[in-house]
Design an enzyme around this catalytic site. Structure first.
Site, PDB file in Angstrom:
ATOM      1  CE  LYS A  30      -0.347  -0.111   5.048  1.00 47.04           C
ATOM      2  NZ  LYS A  30      -1.113  -0.677   6.175  1.00 47.04           N
ATOM      3  CE1 TYR A 234      15.349  30.872   3.118  1.00 46.89           C
ATOM      4  CE2 TYR A 234      15.370  28.474   3.044  1.00 46.89           C
ATOM      5  CZ  TYR A 234      15.136  29.700   2.430  1.00 46.89           C
ATOM      6  OH  TYR A 234      14.699  29.745   1.132  1.00 46.89           O
TER       7      TYR A 234
HETATM    8  C1  LIG Z   1      -0.430  -1.770   6.846  1.00 49.52           C
HETATM    9  C2  LIG Z   1      -1.099  -3.037   7.197  1.00 49.52           C
HETATM   10  C3  LIG Z   1      -0.361  -4.226   7.362  1.00 49.52           C
HETATM   11  C4  LIG Z   1       1.149  -4.268   7.356  1.00 49.52           C
HETATM   12  O1  LIG Z   1       1.640  -3.805   8.584  1.00 49.52           O
HETATM   13  P1  LIG Z   1       3.216  -3.801   8.929  1.00 49.52           P
HETATM   14  O2  LIG Z   1       3.282  -3.284  10.307  1.00 49.52           O
HETATM   15  O3  LIG Z   1       3.838  -2.878   7.942  1.00 49.52           O
HETATM   16  O4  LIG Z   1       3.678  -5.205   8.754  1.00 49.52           O
HETATM   17  C5  LIG Z   1      -1.071  -5.405   7.568  1.00 49.52           C
HETATM   18  N1  LIG Z   1      -2.419  -5.403   7.645  1.00 49.52           N
HETATM   19  C6  LIG Z   1      -3.150  -4.286   7.520  1.00 49.52           C
HETATM   20  C7  LIG Z   1      -4.626  -4.359   7.640  1.00 49.52           C
HETATM   21  C8  LIG Z   1      -2.520  -3.056   7.309  1.00 49.52           C
HETATM   22  O5  LIG Z   1      -3.243  -1.934   7.204  1.00 49.52           O
END
Ligand SMILES: *Cc1c(COP(=O)(O)O)cnc(C)c1O
Length: 324
Positions: A30, A234
């Site tokens: 994602k 800056y």
């Molecule tokens: C983001 C997510 C994961 C992965 O989590 P990590 O901590 O990066 O392993 C797994 N399941 C769901 C539902 C998520 O939103």
């Protein structure tokens, strides 16, 4: 402009290590594969043999739909979609509006962010039968798996109970049994059983201990200068009485580096003063390149945040180069 190098060996090492726990990996890619680049990472995952992935949105699924056997969308729209696409069902309300036939039921076992409540199960079953939805998967998400406490086990036990209920329902109605998945990265080593699939994200990219870093960020030197009894950047937040050589690097907060006002430790040197939108100044004379970080677990110590936050904000404009 800067370059992001993606270390293929380390990526494969991480996947190999996860495979030893459970070879069925539902890889979480994602948010542009945690900032690494969703297309580049998808190609590499496919090469490794990954068949199933999770993305955030329909838009992300669209980009990579040719790569995988199944793509689970965590936060989908209500419209229909292709057969290799599955929609996570995060609430009863969403299920009522849903029109896509292939679903994963997400249960709230303790995180209380989203997910179906166990009390809603009869109504859920009714809708599934009426609309002929296919339950491909069932899952839940841990709230505290990086900590040493008992929430994880309470959630695990609740999930086992849900698994029984779903399996009985499927048997009774002669439906295909779904697969069950629960383990995010920090839960991989903590559970008596990881069920059918594991669902890691950050471990794949090496953003937690025990896994190798995949991303390095390297900037180019745009100029070198000397200052004495003067400041740089800056508000001249860095001031030096002695003579110092400074290199200006073409990476700034517009590229996704968190803002800093008073320097920051890099791989081989340190940035000084305030970071600019497109530049930072570092100590020393560098000819060509400066490694900003090659392990986000170290770089994150400069900031009050987590590795996920740094990785995911790396600008998609930065060129991604895979090193074999
Ligand atoms: C983001 C997510 C994961 C992965 O989590 P990590 O901590 O990066 O392993 C797994 N399941 C769901 C539902 C998520 O939103």
């Amino acid at each position: 402009m800067a370059t992001i190098y993606l270390n293929k060996k380390n990526l494969f090492k991480n996947l190999q290590k996860i495979s030893l726990i459970n070879p069925n990996i539902l890889a979480v890619i994602k948010d542009n594969a945690y900032g690494h680049g969703i297309i580049t990472i998808s190609k590499l995952l496919k090469e490794f043999g990954i068949k199933k992935v999770c993305v955030r949105s329909n838009q992300e699924a669209e980009i990579i739909k040719g790569f995988f056997e199944e793509i689970l969308i965590f936060n989908p729209t209500t419209g229909r979609n292709g057969t290799n696409i599955s929609y996570a069902i995060n609430s009863l309300k969403q299920l009522k509006k849903n029109r896509h036939p292939y679903i994963h039921l997400k249960f709230d076992t303790g995180m209380h962010r989203n997910g179906i409540l166990i009390e809603e199960i009869d109504e859920i079953f009714e809708i599934i039968l009426k609309k002929n939805f296919e339950i491909r998967g069932v899952f839940t998400h841990f709230c505290c798996s990086e900590e040493e406490n008992c929430d994880t086990f309470i959630q695990y036990e609740k999930f086992k109970n849900i698994k029984n209920i779903i399996e009985n329902f499927c048997e009774k109605n002669s439906l295909k049994k779904p697969y069950f998945h629960i383990a995010n990265s920090t839960a991989l080593n903590k559970l008596p059983d990881t069920f059918d699939y594991v669902r890691p994200g950050i471990a794949i990219y090496g953003g937690i201990e025990g896994y190798e870093p995949v991303m390095s960020l390297v900037g180019n030197v745009v100029s070198v200068r000397e200052i004495e009894n003067d400041g740089v950047g800056y508000n001249k937040n860095f001031f030096s009485k002695e003579k110092v050589i400074l290199s200006t690097v073409d990476v700034g907060y517009a590229d996704g580096i968190p803002y800093f006002k008073n320097g920051c430790k890099l791989k081989d040197t340190q940035a000084v003063g305030k970071i600019s939108m497109d530049y930072m100044s570092v100590l020393g004379e560098f000819k060509k390149e400066v490694v900003i970080f090659d392990d986000v677990k170290e770089f994150v110590k400069n900031f009050d945040t987590i590795t996920y936050d740094i990785l995911v904000k790396m600008s998609p404009r930065i060129k991604r180069v895979v090193i074999e």
